[in-house]
Each structure stands twice: as structure tokens, then as C-alpha cells.
Design a protein around this motif. Structure first.
Motif, PDB file in Angstrom:
ATOM      1  N   ILE A 197      18.320  12.161  25.399  1.00  0.00           N
ATOM      2  CA  ILE A 197      18.641  10.791  25.828  1.00  0.00           C
ATOM      3  C   ILE A 197      17.660   9.781  25.257  1.00  0.00           C
ATOM      4  CG2 ILE A 197      19.022   9.296  27.828  1.00  0.00           C
ATOM      5  CD1 ILE A 197      20.613  11.840  28.085  1.00  0.00           C
ATOM      6  N   LEU A 198      18.205   8.699  24.703  1.00  0.00           N
ATOM      7  CA  LEU A 198      17.422   7.494  24.434  1.00  0.00           C
ATOM      8  C   LEU A 198      17.964   6.430  25.369  1.00  0.00           C
ATOM      9  CD1 LEU A 198      15.450   5.658  22.931  1.00  0.00           C
ATOM     10  CD2 LEU A 198      17.200   5.312  21.178  1.00  0.00           C
ATOM     11  N   VAL A 199      17.123   5.987  26.312  1.00  0.00           N
ATOM     12  CA  VAL A 199      17.617   5.018  27.295  1.00  0.00           C
ATOM     13  C   VAL A 199      16.887   3.699  27.099  1.00  0.00           C
ATOM     14  CG1 VAL A 199      16.054   5.911  29.084  1.00  0.00           C
ATOM     15  CG2 VAL A 199      18.047   4.637  29.782  1.00  0.00           C
TER      16      VAL A 199
ATOM     17  N   ILE B  61      13.590  12.186  35.304  1.00  0.00           N
ATOM     18  CA  ILE B  61      12.528  12.967  34.646  1.00  0.00           C
ATOM     19  C   ILE B  61      12.660  14.441  35.024  1.00  0.00           C
ATOM     20  CG2 ILE B  61      10.029  13.380  34.635  1.00  0.00           C
ATOM     21  CD1 ILE B  61       9.723  10.287  34.916  1.00  0.00           C
ATOM     22  N   SER B  62      12.866  14.720  36.337  1.00  0.00           N
ATOM     23  CA  SER B  62      12.926  16.150  36.683  1.00  0.00           C
ATOM     24  C   SER B  62      14.211  16.784  36.176  1.00  0.00           C
ATOM     25  CB  SER B  62      12.688  16.410  38.177  1.00  0.00           C
ATOM     26  OG  SER B  62      13.454  15.554  38.924  1.00  0.00           O
ATOM     27  N   ALA B  63      15.310  16.037  36.145  1.00  0.00           N
ATOM     28  CA  ALA B  63      16.553  16.611  35.592  1.00  0.00           C
ATOM     29  C   ALA B  63      16.378  16.927  34.100  1.00  0.00           C
ATOM     30  CB  ALA B  63      17.715  15.647  35.799  1.00  0.00           C
TER      31      ALA B  63
ATOM     32  N   LEU C 175      13.772  12.935  26.928  1.00  0.00           N
ATOM     33  CA  LEU C 175      14.103  11.673  27.607  1.00  0.00           C
ATOM     34  C   LEU C 175      13.162  10.623  27.039  1.00  0.00           C
ATOM     35  CD1 LEU C 175      15.568  10.046  29.814  1.00  0.00           C
ATOM     36  CD2 LEU C 175      13.849  10.851  31.445  1.00  0.00           C
ATOM     37  N   MET C 176      13.711   9.759  26.180  1.00  0.00           N
ATOM     38  CA  MET C 176      12.887   8.717  25.557  1.00  0.00           C
ATOM     39  C   MET C 176      13.312   7.360  26.096  1.00  0.00           C
ATOM     40  SD  MET C 176      12.411   7.771  21.508  1.00  0.00           S
ATOM     41  CE  MET C 176      12.002   6.078  21.027  1.00  0.00           C
ATOM     42  N   VAL C 177      12.331   6.523  26.428  1.00  0.00           N
ATOM     43  CA  VAL C 177      12.632   5.139  26.820  1.00  0.00           C
ATOM     44  C   VAL C 177      12.322   4.253  25.612  1.00  0.00           C
ATOM     45  CG1 VAL C 177      12.167   3.290  28.463  1.00  0.00           C
ATOM     46  CG2 VAL C 177      12.026   5.673  29.207  1.00  0.00           C
ATOM     47  N   ASP C 178      13.163   3.260  25.373  1.00  0.00           N
ATOM     48  CA  ASP C 178      13.066   2.496  24.128  1.00  0.00           C
ATOM     49  C   ASP C 178      11.975   1.411  24.205  1.00  0.00           C
ATOM     50  OD1 ASP C 178      13.548   1.737  21.578  1.00  0.00           O
ATOM     51  OD2 ASP C 178      15.403   0.639  21.996  1.00  0.00           O
TER      52      ASP C 178
ATOM     53  N   THR D 163       7.951   8.153  26.690  1.00  0.00           N
ATOM     54  CA  THR D 163       8.641   9.160  27.510  1.00  0.00           C
ATOM     55  C   THR D 163       9.177   8.595  28.826  1.00  0.00           C
ATOM     56  OG1 THR D 163       6.633   9.671  28.692  1.00  0.00           O
ATOM     57  CG2 THR D 163       7.021  10.906  26.659  1.00  0.00           C
ATOM     58  N   GLY D 164       9.863   9.467  29.547  1.00  0.00           N
ATOM     59  CA  GLY D 164      10.314   9.123  30.893  1.00  0.00           C
ATOM     60  C   GLY D 164       9.144   8.760  31.799  1.00  0.00           C
ATOM     61  N   HIS D 165       7.998   9.420  31.613  1.00  0.00           N
ATOM     62  CA  HIS D 165       6.827   9.112  32.449  1.00  0.00           C
ATOM     63  C   HIS D 165       6.331   7.696  32.187  1.00  0.00           C
ATOM     64  CE1 HIS D 165       6.274  12.909  34.487  1.00  0.00           C
ATOM     65  NE2 HIS D 165       6.698  13.483  33.377  1.00  0.00           N
TER      66      HIS D 165
END
Ligand SMILES: NC(=O)c1ccc[n+]([C@@H]2O[C@H](COP(=O)([O-])OP(=O)(O)OC[C@H]3O[C@@H](n4cnc5c(N)ncnc54)[C@H](O)[C@@H]3O)[C@@H](O)[C@H]2O)c1
Length: 349
Positions: free
Chosen positions: A92-94, A109-111, A119-122, A319-321
């Protein structure tokens, strides 16, 4: 080399940019576009030669055998889309912000961790050349110990009144403050400990868009370093650029001044200039400038990075974090603005 097969959810202003970035990329097959508004999805698909159009993300995921998706829907709608995609093993790129609640960020994040997907945040300013230069200089110790960052990221009134139909369901803090907070924390590389924020409203509400006009935020870091962050959505329409982006970084051995808005690398004056964006004199030279028909710029680089990460099975640089920290900071800033007091963040590394 096999291409990376991706889909796009959300064919609005920013999703269109994702579509263009993917279709320009030699290692990507953008197989499908999904939008609740079928016409919009169809328009983007036709413009960029995408084979399939959907109005339901579940149908797209089930039919297309994708490896990854971009989620470019309005801020508060990311979570169910991300969870559907993660459940099917997609990377995912969100778009930022990851989500507007901490619980949703944690759930995503846990999923993603359980499914073993990226899981990348833009947070694309990490690819913005002057900010990347500053980050490198700080990491190399050239500034000594960073003690203070001033960060301004603001838009003209055009953005909340003419560009974003959902501005009243969001705030300049979510839209721009999120970038400013992420870039500040990334540059600082230290744990934020306390936040004090004030906001003001009135002008936009008077124009029929019920959202705050501006936020000023003071952020403390673990070793006493400070940051001031300023975000407004009420710069005059006649401003020389749509965005005002500035940063000053002060360390014990030096300082860096960043001004991608007023660097005067390009200025154009015509009879339309006085009307401001889209005829503002300082055109975009960094985010998505078009060069010989190709979309360039750091916003494209962060999307290419997502593709590289899928291709080489590497963790992303945002990252999601990072998304979770950002949402925590914004929620604490809102609380601080509401109670008129600083809020301790209580963050453990
Ligand atoms: N990284 C950046 O600098 C940047 C810049 C602009 C926008 N954004 C972010 O990108 C996201 C989209 O912003 P925008 O300006 O493109 O908005 P937009 O309103 O132009 O487009 C959003 C699109 O999503 C569609 N949509 C809404 N819910 C949906 C759903 N459940 N399934 C499928 N489609 C759905 C809408 O019909 C619309 O076409 C937001 O999160 C925003 O904050 C990021």
C-alpha cells in the motif's frame, strides 16, 4: 523484467498525479482505476490508457491480481480501503495523513505487519531536493546539534475555497500541517515530547467553508530542541505562488535556510499575473513540474520509491509508524488548541 501491477483508488486531483507517475514508469502496469464517481475513474483511465475502471475497491482487488495500490481518497476514508487491500496481500501507498484517528493508524499498521505487506505513507518532502540536502547535512553533523527549526507551509485561499470540495471536512493542519510536522520530525531525528498549539478561525467560515484559518504550533523535543510550525489556508489569492514553503534550521555549528517558494529560479509576469494561481508568477519547479511532456518532481519520486520497494522487497523510507506519529501529533495539537495549554505527548521510542 516483469512489471509491477498496481491499482489506484481515488481519481481526483492527487490520484491523477499518481496515475500519471505510474504510467510514465517503465516497470509499472497501472491495471485499474477505482473511484466512487465512475466518470472520474473513466476519465483518468482514458487519459492514461488504463484498461479497467471500478467504482468498488473490493471488486477491483478481487478481479485484478494486483501487487500494490495507491490510496488517494479524502483523508478520513483511507482506513477501510487499506484494510481491504492488506487482507488480500497488496502493498500500500497511502496518501497523507495515514488516518485521522490513532486507533485507525494502529489497526492498519498491525494488519500490514501480520500480512507481511509494505505500508508507505506519501511523505514526499523526504524526496524534496532542498529538504533532502538539509537532512543529509544534519545527519553528517555539519550543523552540530540542531536546536531549532522554523517551518512554514501555507496555501492561498484558493485551495480551501476552489480546489478541495472537502475542505470543510478537513483542516489546514491535516492538509499541510501533517507535511510540516513529518518533515520537521524527520529533519530533527529526535523524539517530540510536548506540543502547544493555537488556532484561529473566522475568515474561511465567513466565506462558507467552515474550517480554521490558521494554526501555530510549538513542538518540544527530548533534548530541549524546539520547532515552530505555521500553517494557514488564507494567504491572498494574488500571492506569487499557490504554496508558501519555508524552513530555517539552526544548529550549534551552523544554519540552513530553505525557500523553495521564493527562490526566483523562475518568474513570469503577464496580464493575468495579478489573478494569482493558476497564473501566479512563480511556477512549481519542485513538486510536479512538466518537462517535455513528462511529469517530473519530488512527488513523482516518492511514488517511484514505492515501486522500487515492491520490486526489491525493501522497507519504504516513510512508514506507517511515521503516519501514526503524525496523527498523534495532530490530535495532541488539536487538544492543546482546545484547552489552551501544552500537551505532553508521552511517546516512547
Ligand atoms: N501528498 C500531497 O501533497 C497531497 C496533495 C493533495 C492531496 N493529498 C491527499 O490525497 C488525498 C486525495 O486528495 P485530492 O485532493 O486528490 O482529493 P479529490 O477530492 O480531488 O479526490 C478524491 C477522490 O476520491 C474519490 N473517493 C472518495 N471516497 C472514495 C472511496 N471510498 N472509494 C473510491 N473513491 C473514493 C472521490 O470521488 C474523488 O474523486 C487526500 O488524502 C489528500 O490529503 C496529498
Amino acid at each position: 523484467m516483469d512489471k509491477v501491477k498496481v491499482g489506484l483508488v481515488g481519481a481526483g486531483i492527487w490520484g491523477t498525479m499518481h496515475a500519471r507517475a505510474y504510467t510514465q514508469h517503465p516497470l509499472v502496469d497501472l491495471a485499474a482505476v477505482c473511484d466512487l464517481d465512475e466518470n472520474r475513474a473513466r476519465q483518468v483511465a482514458e487519459q492514461y490508457g488504463v484498461a479497467h475502471v471500478y467504482t468498488d475497491v473490493v471488486a477491483m482487488i478481487e478481479n485484478e491480481n494486483l501487487q500494490g495500490i495507491s490510496v488517494a481518497t479524502p483523508d478520513a476514508t483511507h482506513t477501510p480501503i487499506v484494510l481491504e487491500a492488506v487482507a488480500k496481500g497488496l502493498h500500500i501507498l497511502v496518501e497523507k495523513p495515514l488516518a485521522t484517528t490513532v486507533a485507525e493508524c494502529e489497526q492498519m499498521i498491525s494488519a500490514a505487519k501480520a500480512a507481511g505487506v509494505l505500508l508507505m505513507v506519501d511523505w514526499h518532502n523526504r524526496w524534496n531536493p532542498p529538504y533532502h540536502h538539509a537532512w543529509q547535512a544534519i545527519r553528517a553533523g555539519e550543523l552540530g546539534d540542531v536546536r531549532y527549526i522554523y517551518y512554514r507551509l501555507s496555501d492561498t485561499v484558493y485551495v480551501p475555497t476552489k480546489m478541495l470540495p472537502w475542505a470543510a471536512q478537513s483542516t489546514v493542519m491535516w492538509f499541510l500541517g501533517s507535511h510540516a510536522l513529518d518533515t520537521t520530525c524527520w529533519l530533527m531525528g529526535k523524539r517530540p515530547t510536548r506540543i502547544y498549539c493555537q488556532k484561529r478561525a473566522g475568515m474561511l467560515a465567513g466565506m462558507g467553508v467552515d474550517t480554521p484559518d490558521l494554526y501555530v504550533t510549538l513542538l518540544d523535543f527530548e533534548d530541549g530542541a524546539l520547532a515552530i510550525i505555521e500553517n494557514t489556508w488564507i494567504l491572498p489569492q494574488a500571492s506569487p505562488a499557490l504554496i508558501d514553503h519555508k524552513c530555517e534550521i539552526l544548529g550549534t555549528q551552523g544554519a540552513i535556510y530553505i525557500d523553495p517558494t521564493h527562490d526566483r529560479s523562475f518568474a513570469k509576469y503577464t496580464p493575468q499575473t495579478i489573478q494569482g494561481f493558476p497564473n501566479a508568477p512563480f511556477a512549481d519547479m519542485f513538486i510536479t513540474p512538466e518537462i517535455h511532456g513528462k511529469q517530473m518532481g519530488f512527488a513523482v519520486e516518492s511514488i517511484s520509491h514505492f515501486v522500487d520497494c515492491i520490486y526489491h522487497n525493501r522497507p519504504p523510507l516513510a512508514t506507517g509508524h511515521d503516519g501514526l506519529l503524525n496523527t498523534r501529533l495532530i490530535q495532541a495539537a488539536e487538544k492543546s488548541a482546545q484547552i489552551g495549554m501544552p500537551v505532553d505527548l508521552g511517546l516512547d521510542r
